[in-house]
Design a protein around this motif. Structure first.
Motif, PDB file in Angstrom:
ATOM      1  N   THR A  96     -24.650  20.562   7.833  1.00 24.87           N
ATOM      2  CA  THR A  96     -24.527  21.378   9.034  1.00 24.87           C
ATOM      3  C   THR A  96     -24.776  20.588  10.301  1.00 24.87           C
ATOM      4  O   THR A  96     -25.337  19.511  10.296  1.00 24.87           O
ATOM      5  N   LEU A  97     -24.369  21.204  11.408  1.00 25.85           N
ATOM      6  CA  LEU A  97     -24.609  20.621  12.723  1.00 25.85           C
ATOM      7  C   LEU A  97     -26.077  20.705  13.110  1.00 25.85           C
ATOM      8  O   LEU A  97     -26.481  20.167  14.123  1.00 25.85           O
ATOM      9  N   LEU A  98     -26.853  21.417  12.296  1.00 23.39           N
ATOM     10  CA  LEU A  98     -28.282  21.506  12.601  1.00 23.39           C
ATOM     11  C   LEU A  98     -28.930  20.139  12.605  1.00 23.39           C
ATOM     12  O   LEU A  98     -29.978  19.952  13.208  1.00 23.39           O
ATOM     13  N   LEU A 143     -33.424  23.157  27.597  1.00 22.25           N
ATOM     14  CA  LEU A 143     -32.092  23.577  28.041  1.00 22.25           C
ATOM     15  C   LEU A 143     -31.087  23.403  26.907  1.00 22.25           C
ATOM     16  O   LEU A 143     -31.255  22.517  26.072  1.00 22.25           O
ATOM     17  N   CYS A 144     -30.036  24.216  26.901  1.00 22.64           N
ATOM     18  CA  CYS A 144     -29.076  24.202  25.787  1.00 22.64           C
ATOM     19  C   CYS A 144     -29.889  24.314  24.495  1.00 22.64           C
ATOM     20  O   CYS A 144     -29.764  23.484  23.590  1.00 22.64           O
ATOM     21  N   ALA A 145     -30.707  25.345  24.436  1.00 22.89           N
ATOM     22  CA  ALA A 145     -31.732  25.440  23.389  1.00 22.89           C
ATOM     23  C   ALA A 145     -31.150  25.596  21.984  1.00 22.89           C
ATOM     24  O   ALA A 145     -31.853  25.358  21.004  1.00 22.89           O
ATOM     25  N   VAL A 193     -33.639  28.010  27.428  1.00 21.12           N
ATOM     26  CA  VAL A 193     -32.444  28.604  28.044  1.00 21.12           C
ATOM     27  C   VAL A 193     -31.235  28.345  27.151  1.00 21.12           C
ATOM     28  O   VAL A 193     -30.946  27.195  26.798  1.00 21.12           O
ATOM     29  N   GLU A 194     -30.555  29.421  26.796  1.00 21.68           N
ATOM     30  CA  GLU A 194     -29.388  29.289  25.915  1.00 21.68           C
ATOM     31  C   GLU A 194     -28.349  30.322  26.356  1.00 21.68           C
ATOM     32  O   GLU A 194     -28.690  31.449  26.705  1.00 21.68           O
ATOM     33  N   ILE A 195     -27.088  29.946  26.319  1.00 23.46           N
ATOM     34  CA  ILE A 195     -26.026  30.820  26.834  1.00 23.46           C
ATOM     35  C   ILE A 195     -25.454  31.740  25.748  1.00 23.46           C
ATOM     36  O   ILE A 195     -24.870  32.771  26.039  1.00 23.46           O
ATOM     37  N   GLU A 222     -31.506  34.194  28.215  1.00 26.76           N
ATOM     38  CA  GLU A 222     -30.058  34.022  28.031  1.00 26.76           C
ATOM     39  C   GLU A 222     -29.476  33.704  29.399  1.00 26.76           C
ATOM     40  O   GLU A 222     -29.634  34.485  30.341  1.00 26.76           O
ATOM     41  N   GLY A 223     -28.845  32.541  29.552  1.00 22.30           N
ATOM     42  CA  GLY A 223     -28.310  32.216  30.862  1.00 22.30           C
ATOM     43  C   GLY A 223     -27.679  30.841  30.903  1.00 22.30           C
ATOM     44  O   GLY A 223     -27.609  30.121  29.898  1.00 22.30           O
ATOM     45  N   ASP A 224     -27.243  30.491  32.131  1.00 23.05           N
ATOM     46  CA  ASP A 224     -26.498  29.258  32.354  1.00 23.05           C
ATOM     47  C   ASP A 224     -27.441  28.196  32.946  1.00 23.05           C
ATOM     48  O   ASP A 224     -27.723  28.232  34.161  1.00 23.05           O
ATOM     49  N   LEU A 225     -27.917  27.310  32.143  1.00 23.57           N
ATOM     50  CA  LEU A 225     -28.768  26.179  32.561  1.00 23.57           C
ATOM     51  C   LEU A 225     -29.812  26.580  33.609  1.00 23.57           C
ATOM     52  O   LEU A 225     -30.562  27.525  33.410  1.00 23.57           O
ATOM     53  N   TYR A 226     -29.823  25.885  34.746  1.00 29.98           N
ATOM     54  CA  TYR A 226     -30.878  26.056  35.756  1.00 29.98           C
ATOM     55  C   TYR A 226     -30.803  27.416  36.463  1.00 29.98           C
ATOM     56  O   TYR A 226     -31.782  27.826  37.087  1.00 29.98           O
ATOM     57  N   ALA A 274     -33.222  18.651  26.319  1.00 27.04           N
ATOM     58  CA  ALA A 274     -31.899  19.285  26.336  1.00 27.04           C
ATOM     59  C   ALA A 274     -31.043  18.675  25.244  1.00 27.04           C
ATOM     60  O   ALA A 274     -31.097  17.473  25.004  1.00 27.04           O
ATOM     61  N   GLU A 275     -30.293  19.552  24.585  1.00 25.75           N
ATOM     62  CA  GLU A 275     -29.321  19.056  23.604  1.00 25.75           C
ATOM     63  C   GLU A 275     -27.957  19.411  24.166  1.00 25.75           C
ATOM     64  O   GLU A 275     -27.439  20.492  23.942  1.00 25.75           O
ATOM     65  N   THR A 276     -27.408  18.505  24.971  1.00 20.72           N
ATOM     66  CA  THR A 276     -26.209  18.867  25.721  1.00 20.72           C
ATOM     67  C   THR A 276     -24.943  18.738  24.869  1.00 20.72           C
ATOM     68  O   THR A 276     -24.764  17.761  24.150  1.00 20.72           O
TER      69      THR A 276
HETATM   70  C1  LIG Z   1     -24.839  20.516  21.400  1.00 24.48           C
HETATM   71  S1  LIG Z   1     -24.816  22.255  21.311  1.00 24.48           S
HETATM   72  C2  LIG Z   1     -25.824  22.573  19.962  1.00 24.48           C
HETATM   73  C3  LIG Z   1     -25.183  22.135  18.719  1.00 24.48           C
HETATM   74  C4  LIG Z   1     -25.922  22.727  17.580  1.00 24.48           C
HETATM   75  N1  LIG Z   1     -26.513  21.676  16.802  1.00 24.48           N
HETATM   76  C5  LIG Z   1     -25.008  23.603  16.794  1.00 24.48           C
HETATM   77  O1  LIG Z   1     -24.985  23.507  15.586  1.00 24.48           O
HETATM   78  O2  LIG Z   1     -24.345  24.442  17.391  1.00 24.48           O
HETATM   79  C6  LIG Z   1     -25.707  22.765  22.637  1.00 24.48           C
HETATM   80  C7  LIG Z   1     -26.023  24.218  22.919  1.00 24.48           C
HETATM   81  O3  LIG Z   1     -25.875  24.356  24.327  1.00 24.48           O
HETATM   82  C8  LIG Z   1     -25.490  25.685  24.622  1.00 24.48           C
HETATM   83  N2  LIG Z   1     -24.906  25.691  25.956  1.00 24.48           N
HETATM   84  C9  LIG Z   1     -23.698  25.201  26.324  1.00 24.48           C
HETATM   85  N3  LIG Z   1     -23.490  25.380  27.645  1.00 24.48           N
HETATM   86  C10 LIG Z   1     -24.610  25.982  28.135  1.00 24.48           C
HETATM   87  C11 LIG Z   1     -25.004  26.419  29.429  1.00 24.48           C
HETATM   88  N4  LIG Z   1     -24.192  26.259  30.470  1.00 24.48           N
HETATM   89  N5  LIG Z   1     -26.215  26.994  29.575  1.00 24.48           N
HETATM   90  C12 LIG Z   1     -27.034  27.160  28.507  1.00 24.48           C
HETATM   91  N6  LIG Z   1     -26.714  26.774  27.241  1.00 24.48           N
HETATM   92  C13 LIG Z   1     -25.519  26.187  27.061  1.00 24.48           C
HETATM   93  C14 LIG Z   1     -24.525  26.023  23.508  1.00 24.48           C
HETATM   94  O4  LIG Z   1     -24.398  27.419  23.349  1.00 24.48           O
HETATM   95  C15 LIG Z   1     -25.169  25.309  22.299  1.00 24.48           C
HETATM   96  O5  LIG Z   1     -26.003  26.196  21.613  1.00 24.48           O
END
Ligand SMILES: C[S@@+](CC[C@H](N)C(=O)[O-])C[C@H]1O[C@@H](n2cnc3c(N)ncnc32)[C@H](O)[C@@H]1O
Length: 365
Positions: free
Chosen positions: A119-121, A142-144, A163-165, A190-194, A208-210
């Motif tokens: 998995t991507l986990l 961020l991008c939790a 923070v997660e979208i 639940e929201g968009d980054l900052y 952050a996991e961007t």
């Molecule tokens: C690299 S991904 C995580 C990959 C993860 N390992 C998976 O299996 O999905 C990064 C996360 O950032 C979230 N994300 C993307 N754009 C975002 C934003 N503008 N604000 C908050 N979170 C965001 C995505 O929903 C995703 O959960």
């Protein structure tokens, strides 16, 4: 997911104890502490005795099990609370987790959407293993995603804002915080980054996991911004970081970058941005994998994108090939960034350590 009521949350907190004592974590960890291979767990299920096998099938693999077997494996009150919370659902004489898996992480358990195979986990575990906030730190994640880094922050430091979208992942994180009795110091928004932060919120530590797409998303999605080369979210995370970090604060970012033989393309940009943003940036490059049109990854990207957007696979392959040729894309590099504001003694700077070897993995060697 139903609203969490106090009695049910108290019962929910009993779940990790029941699972740990049954040997749940050992069944997982025998396949590696941080490499999550659910297909291997499944293959070896025959070696696992009952009632542990039922618990692993139900919670780790997210598979339906006979209701009678689940009720034997779980205390009655706990099973009833999980059903009320919607963590378990019953249909046709079977119980299932309604699409959730419960994964062990360094002594804790976290709810994630059901995982299959490899998995991507993995990348999230990689970041979670690096999370090292100072004691008492106010943390930002961020991008939790599945909340694994936020879970480590909440456990090791004083508090965390995640923070997660994606609302489904926000629900998982909420449940994980409750499961680990962390909701008084851990918050998910639940929201968009900052934009999810108050104007005056500051943090001692951020992770952050961007998401970094190896190609411009507009190549496959008409809804995507035309000027996004795939690293737009990464740039937004980087650009506003100095504003939310406390004077002694620092951050860790997990990202990826396309590149050529000389290294990741983002390296030159990082060197420039370090000066503009007043940051010291240390980039570790654990590995790279081939991304030329003959590579396995190229095929995966082409077929996956075509399927996701219902496009002709040949057209997508051609667009990717042209784009990669124009940008001299040969590899996808993994990158771990450590960043902190420059000071009087330490000028802004960007340094890079490369550890990649030809036959290594993407996040682990
Ligand atoms: C690299 S991904 C995580 C990959 C993860 N390992 C998976 O299996 O999905 C990064 C996360 O950032 C979230 N994300 C993307 N754009 C975002 C934003 N503008 N604000 C908050 N979170 C965001 C995505 O929903 C995703 O959960």
């Amino acid at each position: 997911m139903a609203r969490l009521n106090e009695g049910d949350v108290a019962a929910l907190r009993f779940l990790p104890e029941v699972l740990r004592r049954a040997g749940y974590v050992d069944t997982f960890a025998v396949h590696g502490a941080l490499h999550v291979r659910f297909d291997r767990v499944e293959q070896h299920l025959g070696a696992v005795p009952e009632p542990l096998r039922t618990l692993v099938r139900l919670f780790m693999l997210g598979a339906p099990v006979a209701a009678a077997a689940a009720r034997t494996a779980l205390p009655t009150e706990l099973c009833a609370a999980l059903l009320r919370l919607g963590v378990l659902v019953e249909a046709d004489g079977q119980l299932s987790t309604a699409g959730l898996s419960l994964v062990p992480l360094l002594g804790q358990l976290a709810f994630v959407p059901r995982q299959t195979g490899t998995t991507l986990l993995e990348e999230e575990f990689v970041l979670a293993a690096r999370v090292t906030p100072p004691p008492g730190a106010r943390c930002l994640s961020l991008c939790a995603a599945h909340g694994l880094a936020a879970l480590r922050c909440a456990t090791l430091a004083s508090r965390v804002v995640a923070v997660e979208i994606n609302p489904i992942l926000v629900g998982c994180i909420e449940l994980t915080f409750a499961l680990n009795s962390l909701e008084d110091r851990a918050q998910v928004r639940e929201g968009d980054l900052y934009a999810a932060l108050a104007a005056d919120e500051r943090f001692d530590y951020a992770v952050a996991e961007t998401p970094v797409m190896p190609f411009p998303p507009a190549l496959v999605s008409p809804a995507a911004a035309a000027d996004d080369d795939g690293a737009a979210v990464f740039r937004r995370v980087l650009g506003e970081l100095p504003r939310v970090l406390a004077p002694d604060g620092w951050a860790q970012i997990l990202a990826s970058s396309v590149g050529d033989e000389t290294g990741p393309h983002l390296a030159a940009e990082l060197a420039r941005r370090a000066g503009e943003l007043g940051l010291r940036i240390v980039t570790t490059v654990p590995a790279r994998i081939p991304l030329d049109p003959r590579s396995e990854l190229f095929e995966l990207l082409a077929s996956g994108s075509a399927a996701a957007y219902n496009l002709d696979e040949g057209d997508v392959r051609e667009r990717l090939r042209t784009n990669f040729a124009t940008r001299n894309v040969k590899y996808l590099y993994s990158m771990v960034l450590t960043l902190h504001p420059a000071s009087d003694r330490h000028a802004p700077r960007s340094t890079r350590m490369a550890h990649f070897v030809p036959s290594g993995g993407f996040w682990f060697r």
